[in-house]
Design a protein around this motif. Structure first.
Motif, PDB file in Angstrom:
ATOM      1  N   ALA A  88     -13.773   8.204  17.349  1.00 33.80           N
ATOM      2  CA  ALA A  88     -15.084   8.662  16.794  1.00 33.80           C
ATOM      3  C   ALA A  88     -15.573   8.078  15.527  1.00 33.80           C
ATOM      4  CB  ALA A  88     -14.649  10.136  16.552  1.00 33.80           C
ATOM      5  N   LEU A  89     -14.646   7.345  14.888  1.00 35.83           N
ATOM      6  CA  LEU A  89     -15.157   6.667  13.784  1.00 35.83           C
ATOM      7  C   LEU A  89     -15.508   5.248  13.758  1.00 35.83           C
ATOM      8  CD1 LEU A  89     -12.886   8.542  11.213  1.00 35.83           C
ATOM      9  CD2 LEU A  89     -15.174   9.098  11.558  1.00 35.83           C
ATOM     10  N   ALA A  90     -15.196   4.790  14.965  1.00 38.42           N
ATOM     11  CA  ALA A  90     -15.310   3.324  15.291  1.00 38.42           C
ATOM     12  C   ALA A  90     -16.630   2.673  14.802  1.00 38.42           C
ATOM     13  CB  ALA A  90     -15.295   2.867  16.737  1.00 38.42           C
ATOM     14  N   ASP A  91     -17.784   3.602  14.898  1.00 38.50           N
ATOM     15  CA  ASP A  91     -19.003   3.202  14.597  1.00 38.50           C
ATOM     16  C   ASP A  91     -19.586   3.459  13.171  1.00 38.50           C
ATOM     17  OD1 ASP A  91     -19.509   1.804  17.078  1.00 38.50           O
ATOM     18  OD2 ASP A  91     -20.056   3.392  18.043  1.00 38.50           O
ATOM     19  N   HIS A  92     -18.701   4.132  12.615  1.00 36.46           N
ATOM     20  CA  HIS A  92     -19.047   4.717  11.254  1.00 36.46           C
ATOM     21  C   HIS A  92     -18.436   3.618  10.056  1.00 36.46           C
ATOM     22  CE1 HIS A  92     -19.297   8.338  13.286  1.00 36.46           C
ATOM     23  NE2 HIS A  92     -19.759   9.078  12.387  1.00 36.46           N
ATOM     24  N   GLU A  93     -19.282   3.791   8.913  1.00 34.46           N
ATOM     25  CA  GLU A  93     -18.801   2.971   7.852  1.00 34.46           C
ATOM     26  C   GLU A  93     -17.774   3.437   7.286  1.00 34.46           C
ATOM     27  OE1 GLU A  93     -22.310   2.496   5.515  1.00 34.46           O
ATOM     28  OE2 GLU A  93     -23.638   1.649   6.930  1.00 34.46           O
ATOM     29  N   VAL A  94     -16.822   3.679   7.726  1.00 37.74           N
ATOM     30  CA  VAL A  94     -15.302   3.995   7.370  1.00 37.74           C
ATOM     31  C   VAL A  94     -14.248   2.946   7.500  1.00 37.74           C
ATOM     32  CG1 VAL A  94     -13.518   5.536   6.833  1.00 37.74           C
ATOM     33  CG2 VAL A  94     -15.916   6.489   6.946  1.00 37.74           C
ATOM     34  N   GLU A  95     -13.569   2.537   6.550  1.00 44.42           N
ATOM     35  CA  GLU A  95     -12.619   1.438   7.103  1.00 44.42           C
ATOM     36  C   GLU A  95     -11.250   2.265   7.249  1.00 44.42           C
ATOM     37  OE1 GLU A  95      -9.883  -2.293   4.981  1.00 44.42           O
ATOM     38  OE2 GLU A  95     -11.905  -1.384   4.111  1.00 44.42           O
ATOM     39  N   LEU A  96     -10.849   1.815   8.510  1.00 39.21           N
ATOM     40  CA  LEU A  96      -9.572   2.626   8.765  1.00 39.21           C
ATOM     41  C   LEU A  96      -8.343   1.854   8.646  1.00 39.21           C
ATOM     42  CD1 LEU A  96     -10.759   4.013  12.447  1.00 39.21           C
ATOM     43  CD2 LEU A  96     -10.956   4.897  10.201  1.00 39.21           C
ATOM     44  N   VAL A  97      -7.331   2.441   7.854  1.00 37.61           N
ATOM     45  CA  VAL A  97      -6.290   1.636   7.264  1.00 37.61           C
ATOM     46  C   VAL A  97      -4.975   2.425   7.964  1.00 37.61           C
ATOM     47  CG1 VAL A  97      -4.736   1.434   5.100  1.00 37.61           C
ATOM     48  CG2 VAL A  97      -7.186   1.733   5.045  1.00 37.61           C
ATOM     49  N   ASP A  98      -4.244   1.220   8.606  1.00 38.85           N
ATOM     50  CA  ASP A  98      -2.968   1.628   9.144  1.00 38.85           C
ATOM     51  C   ASP A  98      -1.958   2.115   8.545  1.00 38.85           C
ATOM     52  OD1 ASP A  98      -4.583   0.578  11.558  1.00 38.85           O
ATOM     53  OD2 ASP A  98      -3.564  -1.456  11.281  1.00 38.85           O
ATOM     54  N   ALA A  99      -1.343   3.349   8.875  1.00 34.00           N
ATOM     55  CA  ALA A  99      -0.283   3.942   8.043  1.00 34.00           C
ATOM     56  C   ALA A  99       1.067   3.781   8.584  1.00 34.00           C
ATOM     57  CB  ALA A  99      -0.437   5.569   8.182  1.00 34.00           C
ATOM     58  N   ASP A 100       1.080   3.230   9.804  1.00 35.24           N
ATOM     59  CA  ASP A 100       2.386   2.829  10.537  1.00 35.24           C
ATOM     60  C   ASP A 100       3.142   1.757  10.245  1.00 35.24           C
ATOM     61  OD1 ASP A 100       0.330   1.371  11.823  1.00 35.24           O
ATOM     62  OD2 ASP A 100       1.390   1.862  13.768  1.00 35.24           O
ATOM     63  N   ARG A 101       3.350   1.480   8.893  1.00 37.55           N
ATOM     64  CA  ARG A 101       3.604   0.075   8.299  1.00 37.55           C
ATOM     65  C   ARG A 101       4.840   0.315   7.368  1.00 37.55           C
ATOM     66  NH1 ARG A 101      -1.200  -2.914   5.886  1.00 37.55           N
ATOM     67  NH2 ARG A 101      -2.261  -0.843   5.608  1.00 37.55           N
ATOM     68  N   ASP A 102       5.526  -0.645   7.157  1.00 40.26           N
ATOM     69  CA  ASP A 102       6.795  -0.668   5.738  1.00 40.26           C
ATOM     70  C   ASP A 102       5.820  -0.249   4.591  1.00 40.26           C
ATOM     71  OD1 ASP A 102       8.673  -0.952   4.062  1.00 40.26           O
ATOM     72  OD2 ASP A 102       9.546  -2.603   5.006  1.00 40.26           O
ATOM     73  N   ILE A 103       6.408   0.719   3.913  1.00 41.60           N
ATOM     74  CA  ILE A 103       5.660   1.097   2.943  1.00 41.60           C
ATOM     75  C   ILE A 103       5.839  -0.128   1.774  1.00 41.60           C
ATOM     76  CG2 ILE A 103       7.740   2.066   1.871  1.00 41.60           C
ATOM     77  CD1 ILE A 103       4.077   2.965   1.009  1.00 41.60           C
ATOM     78  N   GLU A 104       6.854  -0.926   1.953  1.00 45.22           N
ATOM     79  CA  GLU A 104       6.710  -2.063   0.839  1.00 45.22           C
ATOM     80  C   GLU A 104       5.584  -2.961   1.069  1.00 45.22           C
ATOM     81  OE1 GLU A 104       8.749  -2.044  -1.667  1.00 45.22           O
ATOM     82  OE2 GLU A 104       9.405  -0.104  -1.171  1.00 45.22           O
ATOM     83  N   GLY A 105       5.091  -3.056   2.150  1.00 43.08           N
ATOM     84  CA  GLY A 105       4.270  -3.967   2.542  1.00 43.08           C
ATOM     85  C   GLY A 105       2.716  -3.497   2.108  1.00 43.08           C
ATOM     86  N   TRP A 106       2.689  -2.155   1.870  1.00 43.18           N
ATOM     87  CA  TRP A 106       1.075  -1.736   1.679  1.00 43.18           C
ATOM     88  C   TRP A 106       1.185  -0.626   0.620  1.00 43.18           C
ATOM     89  CZ3 TRP A 106      -1.593   2.758   3.749  1.00 43.18           C
ATOM     90  CH2 TRP A 106      -0.620   3.610   4.413  1.00 43.18           C
ATOM     91  N   LYS A 107       2.375  -0.673  -0.242  1.00 43.73           N
ATOM     92  CA  LYS A 107       2.451   0.281  -1.358  1.00 43.73           C
ATOM     93  C   LYS A 107       0.948   0.333  -2.218  1.00 43.73           C
ATOM     94  CE  LYS A 107       6.458   1.007  -3.195  1.00 43.73           C
ATOM     95  NZ  LYS A 107       7.712   0.569  -4.156  1.00 43.73           N
ATOM     96  N   ARG A 108       0.825  -0.699  -2.942  1.00 45.69           N
ATOM     97  CA  ARG A 108      -0.091  -0.855  -3.782  1.00 45.69           C
ATOM     98  C   ARG A 108      -1.541  -0.604  -3.179  1.00 45.69           C
ATOM     99  NH1 ARG A 108      -0.856  -3.383  -8.537  1.00 45.69           N
ATOM    100  NH2 ARG A 108       1.163  -2.763  -8.774  1.00 45.69           N
ATOM    101  N   GLU A 109      -1.714  -1.086  -1.804  1.00 45.22           N
ATOM    102  CA  GLU A 109      -2.835  -0.491  -1.143  1.00 45.22           C
ATOM    103  C   GLU A 109      -3.087   0.791  -1.001  1.00 45.22           C
ATOM    104  OE1 GLU A 109      -5.347  -1.354   3.142  1.00 45.22           O
ATOM    105  OE2 GLU A 109      -3.117  -2.137   2.884  1.00 45.22           O
ATOM    106  N   LEU A 110      -2.043   1.539  -0.572  1.00 42.14           N
ATOM    107  CA  LEU A 110      -2.006   3.073  -0.488  1.00 42.14           C
ATOM    108  C   LEU A 110      -2.426   3.692  -1.668  1.00 42.14           C
ATOM    109  CD1 LEU A 110      -1.295   5.709   1.233  1.00 42.14           C
ATOM    110  CD2 LEU A 110       1.057   5.176   0.643  1.00 42.14           C
ATOM    111  N   PHE A 111      -1.562   3.344  -2.947  1.00 43.60           N
ATOM    112  CA  PHE A 111      -1.669   3.926  -4.152  1.00 43.60           C
ATOM    113  C   PHE A 111      -3.187   3.756  -4.996  1.00 43.60           C
ATOM    114  CE2 PHE A 111       2.584   5.033  -3.668  1.00 43.60           C
ATOM    115  CZ  PHE A 111       2.837   6.090  -4.273  1.00 43.60           C
ATOM    116  N   ASP A 112      -3.781   2.526  -4.604  1.00 44.43           N
ATOM    117  CA  ASP A 112      -4.708   2.174  -5.615  1.00 44.43           C
ATOM    118  C   ASP A 112      -6.107   2.082  -4.392  1.00 44.43           C
ATOM    119  OD1 ASP A 112      -3.200   2.134  -7.536  1.00 44.43           O
ATOM    120  OD2 ASP A 112      -2.752  -0.144  -7.449  1.00 44.43           O
ATOM    121  N   GLY A 113      -5.993   1.763  -3.373  1.00 40.11           N
ATOM    122  CA  GLY A 113      -7.247   1.377  -2.442  1.00 40.11           C
ATOM    123  C   GLY A 113      -7.429   2.482  -1.322  1.00 40.11           C
TER     124      GLY A 113
END
Length: 218
Positions: free
Chosen positions: A93-118
């Motif tokens: 549903a959001l494919a054509d919206h101006e919302v960036e979709l961030v994948d959550a199914d990743r090792d937390i160590e690889g995207w911790k800063r992105e999750l907490f700050d971005g």
């Protein structure tokens, strides 16, 4: 021999046969017998009393409600899973919206800063809710890790009206937790809150400042 071994040894060697659970009266924690309308009304009352926001919608159009919530809250980056139907439908549903979709199914160590700050919001499914306390219950998975609901400033939870039960006891017994208890069930009763020694309540200090429940009703 350690103190632990001593204690366990005494338990194993006790006289009088195996231990058995005492008879218990669980009437105080179950048997509410509320109607469907009463359950939903009580759930919304209690979760709203601690600053949770409930938005009603029809099941078929819930993604339109999601898009409006994201627009109203100014969300530009949304973290979500991939496998659960809630995440799949949201992504489509959001494919054509101006919302960036961030994948959550990743090792937390690889995207911790992105999750907490971005990341401005996290979207999760729910397994159900409890009318008596106004609580959601979630069963995190690698696809929808618990940090998805505990870290972003805004937590958006999708709840089906028919999954609201009377009490926590009804959830535990109805879902068979005695034989298959989840390793990491979450109970969420509003946005994050804490208070100091003077009992001044503050929201969002250690987690989401806002909780929006999209309540899908057929």
């Amino acid at each position: 021999m350690s103190a632990r071994d001593n204690i366990l040894g005494r338990l194993r060697d006790r006289q009088g046969g195996p231990l058995s659970a005492p008879d218990s009266d669980f009437g105080v924690v179950t048997g509410r017998q509320w109607s469907r309308h009463e359950r939903l009304e009580r759930f919304e009352h209690w979760i709203s009393s601690v600053h949770g926001e409930v938005i009603h919608c029809e099941s078929a159009g819930w993604t339109e409600t999601l898009a409006r919530v994201l627009a109203d809250k100014g969300v530009k980056r949304l973290a979500l899973g991939r496998e659960h139907p809630v995440a799949q439908q949201a992504r489509e549903a959001l494919a054509d919206h101006e919302v960036e979709l961030v994948d959550a199914d990743r090792d937390i160590e690889g995207w911790k800063r992105e999750l907490f700050d971005g990341v401005e919001a996290g979207l999760t499914s729910t397994r159900g809710a409890i009318a008596e306390t106004g609580s959601l219950w979630l069963w995190p998975t690698p696809d929808e890790p618990r940090l998805l609901s505990l870290v972003p400033p805004l937590h958006i939870a999708v709840l089906d009206a028919d999954s609201v039960e009377d009490t926590f006891f009804d959830v535990v017994t109805g879902q068979g937790w005695a034989s298959a208890m989840p390793t990491n069930a979450l109970l969420i009763s509003g946005p994050s809150k804490t208070s100091d020694i003077e009992q001044t309540l503050a929201y969002g200090v250690h987690g989401p400042r806002e909780l929006v429940v999209i309540l899908r009703d057929a």
